[in-house]
Structure formats: structure tokens, C-alpha cells
Motif scaffolding. Structure first.
Motif, PDB file in Angstrom:
ATOM      1  N   ASN A 219       0.878  -1.224  -0.142  1.00 53.43           N
ATOM      2  CA  ASN A 219       0.150   0.111  -0.090  1.00 53.43           C
ATOM      3  C   ASN A 219       0.928   1.043   0.082  1.00 53.43           C
ATOM      4  O   ASN A 219       1.860   1.351   0.652  1.00 53.43           O
ATOM      5  CB  ASN A 219      -0.891   0.113   1.415  1.00 53.43           C
ATOM      6  CG  ASN A 219      -1.927  -1.054   1.257  1.00 53.43           C
ATOM      7  OD1 ASN A 219      -3.105  -0.991   0.572  1.00 53.43           O
ATOM      8  ND2 ASN A 219      -1.667  -2.017   2.205  1.00 53.43           N
ATOM      9  N   ASP A 220       0.324   2.126  -0.719  1.00 54.80           N
ATOM     10  CA  ASP A 220       0.885   3.809  -0.272  1.00 54.80           C
ATOM     11  C   ASP A 220       0.492   4.275   0.435  1.00 54.80           C
ATOM     12  O   ASP A 220      -0.950   4.310   0.753  1.00 54.80           O
ATOM     13  CB  ASP A 220       0.595   4.519  -1.841  1.00 54.80           C
ATOM     14  CG  ASP A 220       1.613   3.868  -3.097  1.00 54.80           C
ATOM     15  OD1 ASP A 220       2.587   3.371  -2.769  1.00 54.80           O
ATOM     16  OD2 ASP A 220       0.795   4.192  -4.116  1.00 54.80           O
ATOM     17  N   VAL A 221       1.391   4.587   1.533  1.00 56.04           N
ATOM     18  CA  VAL A 221       0.746   5.375   2.828  1.00 56.04           C
ATOM     19  C   VAL A 221       1.212   6.639   2.813  1.00 56.04           C
ATOM     20  O   VAL A 221       2.376   7.179   2.817  1.00 56.04           O
ATOM     21  CB  VAL A 221       1.161   4.367   3.896  1.00 56.04           C
ATOM     22  CG1 VAL A 221       0.631   4.930   5.257  1.00 56.04           C
ATOM     23  CG2 VAL A 221       0.699   2.939   3.767  1.00 56.04           C
ATOM     24  N   LEU A 222       0.069   7.335   3.323  1.00 56.34           N
ATOM     25  CA  LEU A 222       0.437   9.003   3.961  1.00 56.34           C
ATOM     26  C   LEU A 222       0.100   8.701   5.591  1.00 56.34           C
ATOM     27  O   LEU A 222      -0.703   8.574   5.906  1.00 56.34           O
ATOM     28  CB  LEU A 222      -0.498   9.982   3.394  1.00 56.34           C
ATOM     29  CG  LEU A 222      -0.283  11.288   3.946  1.00 56.34           C
ATOM     30  CD1 LEU A 222       0.980  11.843   3.736  1.00 56.34           C
ATOM     31  CD2 LEU A 222      -1.449  12.103   3.342  1.00 56.34           C
ATOM     32  N   PHE A 223       1.435   9.056   6.066  1.00 58.28           N
ATOM     33  CA  PHE A 223       1.485   9.454   7.651  1.00 58.28           C
ATOM     34  C   PHE A 223       1.337  10.862   7.941  1.00 58.28           C
ATOM     35  O   PHE A 223       2.179  11.633   7.452  1.00 58.28           O
ATOM     36  CB  PHE A 223       2.837   8.553   8.148  1.00 58.28           C
ATOM     37  CG  PHE A 223       2.874   8.582   9.660  1.00 58.28           C
ATOM     38  CD1 PHE A 223       2.751   7.492  10.187  1.00 58.28           C
ATOM     39  CD2 PHE A 223       3.193   9.772  10.375  1.00 58.28           C
ATOM     40  CE1 PHE A 223       2.849   7.330  11.897  1.00 58.28           C
ATOM     41  CE2 PHE A 223       3.274   9.709  11.787  1.00 58.28           C
ATOM     42  CZ  PHE A 223       3.297   8.577  12.404  1.00 58.28           C
ATOM     43  N   VAL A 224       0.288  11.005   8.743  1.00 60.35           N
ATOM     44  CA  VAL A 224       0.114  12.436   9.117  1.00 60.35           C
ATOM     45  C   VAL A 224       0.431  12.447  10.774  1.00 60.35           C
ATOM     46  O   VAL A 224      -0.098  12.006  11.642  1.00 60.35           O
ATOM     47  CB  VAL A 224      -1.438  12.891   9.128  1.00 60.35           C
ATOM     48  CG1 VAL A 224      -1.398  14.403   9.387  1.00 60.35           C
ATOM     49  CG2 VAL A 224      -1.827  12.561   7.464  1.00 60.35           C
ATOM     50  N   ASP A 225       1.586  13.151  11.002  1.00 60.43           N
ATOM     51  CA  ASP A 225       1.777  13.544  12.460  1.00 60.43           C
ATOM     52  C   ASP A 225       1.016  14.948  12.982  1.00 60.43           C
ATOM     53  O   ASP A 225       1.581  15.976  12.868  1.00 60.43           O
ATOM     54  CB  ASP A 225       3.165  13.702  12.686  1.00 60.43           C
ATOM     55  CG  ASP A 225       3.790  13.782  14.180  1.00 60.43           C
ATOM     56  OD1 ASP A 225       2.951  13.875  14.964  1.00 60.43           O
ATOM     57  OD2 ASP A 225       5.005  14.039  14.221  1.00 60.43           O
ATOM     58  N   LEU A 226      -0.024  14.454  13.669  1.00 58.06           N
ATOM     59  CA  LEU A 226      -0.781  15.605  14.023  1.00 58.06           C
ATOM     60  C   LEU A 226      -0.499  16.186  15.708  1.00 58.06           C
ATOM     61  O   LEU A 226      -1.278  17.082  16.195  1.00 58.06           O
ATOM     62  CB  LEU A 226      -2.357  15.033  14.036  1.00 58.06           C
ATOM     63  CG  LEU A 226      -3.532  16.349  13.699  1.00 58.06           C
ATOM     64  CD1 LEU A 226      -3.162  17.200  12.636  1.00 58.06           C
ATOM     65  CD2 LEU A 226      -4.850  15.853  13.835  1.00 58.06           C
ATOM     66  N   ASP A 227       0.365  15.450  16.107  1.00 57.87           N
ATOM     67  CA  ASP A 227       0.854  15.595  17.596  1.00 57.87           C
ATOM     68  C   ASP A 227       1.889  16.874  17.418  1.00 57.87           C
ATOM     69  O   ASP A 227       2.992  16.710  17.015  1.00 57.87           O
ATOM     70  CB  ASP A 227       1.473  14.571  18.161  1.00 57.87           C
ATOM     71  CG  ASP A 227       2.071  14.498  19.525  1.00 57.87           C
ATOM     72  OD1 ASP A 227       1.801  15.733  19.924  1.00 57.87           O
ATOM     73  OD2 ASP A 227       2.104  13.487  20.250  1.00 57.87           O
ATOM     74  N   PRO A 228       1.300  17.982  18.189  1.00 56.07           N
ATOM     75  CA  PRO A 228       2.448  19.219  18.167  1.00 56.07           C
ATOM     76  C   PRO A 228       3.762  18.680  18.865  1.00 56.07           C
ATOM     77  O   PRO A 228       4.582  19.334  18.551  1.00 56.07           O
ATOM     78  CB  PRO A 228       1.649  20.086  19.217  1.00 56.07           C
ATOM     79  CG  PRO A 228       0.256  19.773  19.147  1.00 56.07           C
ATOM     80  CD  PRO A 228       0.212  18.366  18.898  1.00 56.07           C
ATOM     81  N   GLN A 229       3.833  17.696  19.539  1.00 53.00           N
ATOM     82  CA  GLN A 229       5.187  17.451  20.001  1.00 53.00           C
ATOM     83  C   GLN A 229       6.027  16.709  19.245  1.00 53.00           C
ATOM     84  O   GLN A 229       7.374  16.754  19.199  1.00 53.00           O
ATOM     85  CB  GLN A 229       5.068  16.361  21.363  1.00 53.00           C
ATOM     86  CG  GLN A 229       4.175  16.581  22.219  1.00 53.00           C
ATOM     87  CD  GLN A 229       4.031  15.652  23.694  1.00 53.00           C
ATOM     88  OE1 GLN A 229       5.012  15.381  24.272  1.00 53.00           O
ATOM     89  NE2 GLN A 229       2.888  15.130  23.411  1.00 53.00           N
ATOM     90  N   GLY A 230       5.550  16.288  17.896  1.00 55.95           N
ATOM     91  CA  GLY A 230       6.534  15.958  16.763  1.00 55.95           C
ATOM     92  C   GLY A 230       7.230  14.412  17.063  1.00 55.95           C
ATOM     93  O   GLY A 230       8.165  14.494  16.526  1.00 55.95           O
ATOM     94  N   ASN A 231       6.785  13.833  18.035  1.00 56.54           N
ATOM     95  CA  ASN A 231       7.547  12.308  18.224  1.00 56.54           C
ATOM     96  C   ASN A 231       7.533  11.602  16.877  1.00 56.54           C
ATOM     97  O   ASN A 231       8.895  11.282  16.803  1.00 56.54           O
ATOM     98  CB  ASN A 231       7.140  11.841  19.341  1.00 56.54           C
ATOM     99  CG  ASN A 231       6.977  12.443  20.722  1.00 56.54           C
ATOM    100  OD1 ASN A 231       7.895  13.217  20.804  1.00 56.54           O
ATOM    101  ND2 ASN A 231       5.932  12.287  21.613  1.00 56.54           N
ATOM    102  N   ALA A 232       6.642  11.795  16.350  1.00 52.73           N
ATOM    103  CA  ALA A 232       6.740  10.706  14.970  1.00 52.73           C
ATOM    104  C   ALA A 232       7.447  11.371  13.991  1.00 52.73           C
ATOM    105  O   ALA A 232       8.221  10.668  13.346  1.00 52.73           O
ATOM    106  CB  ALA A 232       5.232  10.283  14.440  1.00 52.73           C
ATOM    107  N   THR A 233       7.451  12.580  13.709  1.00 48.27           N
ATOM    108  CA  THR A 233       8.488  13.313  12.851  1.00 48.27           C
ATOM    109  C   THR A 233       9.873  13.118  13.089  1.00 48.27           C
ATOM    110  O   THR A 233      10.734  12.967  12.489  1.00 48.27           O
ATOM    111  CB  THR A 233       8.092  14.897  12.908  1.00 48.27           C
ATOM    112  OG1 THR A 233       6.625  14.891  12.324  1.00 48.27           O
ATOM    113  CG2 THR A 233       8.793  15.676  12.243  1.00 48.27           C
TER     114      THR A 233
END
Length: 267
Positions: free
Chosen positions: A37-51
Motif C-alpha cells: 500500500n501507498d501510505v500517507l502518515f500524518v503527524d498531528l501531535d504538536p510534540q512531533g515525536n513521530a516526525t
């Protein structure tokens, strides 16, 4: 009912911190990618841990336009194409330090809970799945994630404090469903960092399986490789494909594929 014509979008959400939310979101995204699958990951957490975990700290500190601008200013939504970052396993819409100001800005918006959905309309046709990593608290950003996705994957710990966290989350979901006249579907629970040596962990897993009757529950046991993968900027499947917990995340991804395929058939 969720519109079957929309790209399958899943919010990974639990307002209790430290439950493996970002770990779950990244590894499920990696597993979906592994299944083609082509996946878009959205980091909506202001802490930005996933980023940060995906190796994109430069995006977190970047100048406008950022996710904050695209989310809070309708005239800048088209800039979303400029801020999607490439990753070996997924495309990433990274968080940014300015996201710490998003809650009050969204409060002033006329359609405060719908801004992420309106933004994703610009890009989600390019993907097979969108995975949204939510902030660890209830508020406008969480509302935006739930409204845009209408699908909920819940990370949790095998400890008694999870019971209260579930209660708060579902109270919030029910209120949002009433406010917007929508249905938000539970797609599963991922129980993280299970230590099978502890009786409480085993008892809590049993309780979650009973409480979520008819909803898939997956068990992720404590493994050092899970954290090392994040430190390496990737999912577990990319970092250590031989780890036994890879199969758990692949099971989650395969089940999500099956659930959304069934949704399309029913429609």
C-alpha cells in the motif's frame, strides 16, 4: 457511515500518554507499506515525536508553510503538496513546532473540527491508506483526526489505568458523533509492551478482549528492537524483519485491509 469512496483513513488515538501511540502508528504504516500500500502518515501531535522518530527534525523546525499553516489557513491548503516528505516506507506530513498554537487557532475557525478533512481532500486520492498519529490529549486536534478518519485504532497498555483511558476516549467519541452526526468505527486495539511475566498484564489483556467483544485485539510484547527501530528512523519491519513482533503489525495491517475491503462491498 463512513463514505466508502474516501481513502481509508485511520486515527491512532488514546489521550493517555505513554501507551505506544506513535510506535503503533509508525509500525502499522510500515506494515501497510510492506503489504503493497501507498501510505500517507500524518503527524498531528504538536510534540512531533513521530516526525523525530522518522528522521525529520528539520521539518519540525522548518519555516512556513508548515502543517500549521495548511491546517489553520484555508488559503494555504494547496501548500500541503509542498510539505509532504518522502520516507522509504511512507510519505509523511510532518508536525511542526508551530503546531503548539493550533488548538486556539482552530477554536476560532468556523468549522473547527473539519479542517484536517478539508486538507486531506487535497492529497488522499494519491494513497491507499492515511494514518493519523493523534496528540495525547482531547481537543480540537483530536476532533479533527476523528472527524477526518471516522476510524479508530486504539493503542493501550496492559495495566489497570487503561480502563479509565478507554472510558474518557469513548465519551469523547460519542460526543463528537452526536455533534457532527457521524459514525466513528473502532478498528481494533493494539496492546503494547506486554510483559508476560506479570499477572496484571495477562489479566488486563483478558479484560480488554472481553470489553472489546467483536473488535480485534493485538498483543505486542516487550522487545528492545521496537524502540531501536524508532531510533533508527524506521518501522520494525524495516529495521528487524526477523523480530517476532513484525507478524503482529502485519496482522493489524492485513486486518485493516480486510475491514475496508468489506466496507466497500457492503456499500
Amino acid at each position: 457511515m463512513t463514505d466508502p469512496s474516501r481513502t481509508p483513513t485511520v486515527a491512532v488515538s488514546n489521550q493517555k500518554g505513554g501507551v505506544g501511540k506513535t510506535t503503533t502508528a509508525i509500525n502499522v504504516s510500515g506494515a501497510l507499506n510492506e503489504l503493497g500500500n501507498d501510505v500517507l502518515f500524518v503527524d498531528l501531535d504538536p510534540q512531533g515525536n513521530a516526525t523525530e522518530n522518522l528522521g525529520m527534525m528539520e521539518a519540525y523546525d522548518a519555516e512556513p508553510p508548515t502543517l500549521f499553516d495548511c491546517l489553520t489557513d484555508p488559503e494555504r491548503r494547496d501548500s500541503v503538496h509542498d510539505i509532504v516528505h518522502d520516507h522509504a516506507e511512507m510519505d509523511v506530513l510532518p508536525s511542526n513546532i508551530d503546531m503548539t498554537a493550533a488548538e486556539p487557532e482552530l477554536t476560532l475557525s468556523r468549522r473547527s473540527g473539519e479542517q484536517l478533512a478539508l486538507l486531506l481532500e487535497r492529497v488522499d486520492d494519491d494513497y491507499d491508506f492515511v494514518v493519523v498519529d493523534c496528540p495525547p490529549n482531547l481537543g480540537n486536534l483530536m476532533d479533527n483526526a476523528l472527524y477526518a478518519s471516522r476510524n479508530l485504532l486504539i493503542p493501550a497498555l496492559a495495566e489497570s489505568t487503561s480502563k479509565r483511558a478507554f472510558e474518557l476516549l469513548f465519551d469523547h467519541v460519542e460526543a463528537l458523533e452526536l455533534d457532527y452526526d457521524i459514525t466513528i468505527s473502532e478498528r481494533g486495539v493494539v496492546v503494547n509492551r506486554i510483559d508476560v511475566r506479570k499477572n496484571q498484564a495477562t489479566e488486563m489483556v483478558d479484560w480488554i478482549n472481553e470489553a472489546f467483544d467483536g473488535v480485534p485485539v493485538w498483543e505486542v510484547r516487550e522487545r528492545a528492537a521496537v524502540q531501536k527501530a524508532l531510533e533508527n528512523g524506521s518501522s520494525l519491519l524495516e529495521y528487524d524483519p526477523e523480530c517476532d513482533m513484525c507478524e503482529v503489525f502485519l496482522d493489524v495491517a492485513a486486518d485493516l485491509e480486510e475491514q475496508f475491503a468489506a466496507r466497500e462491498v457492503e456499500a
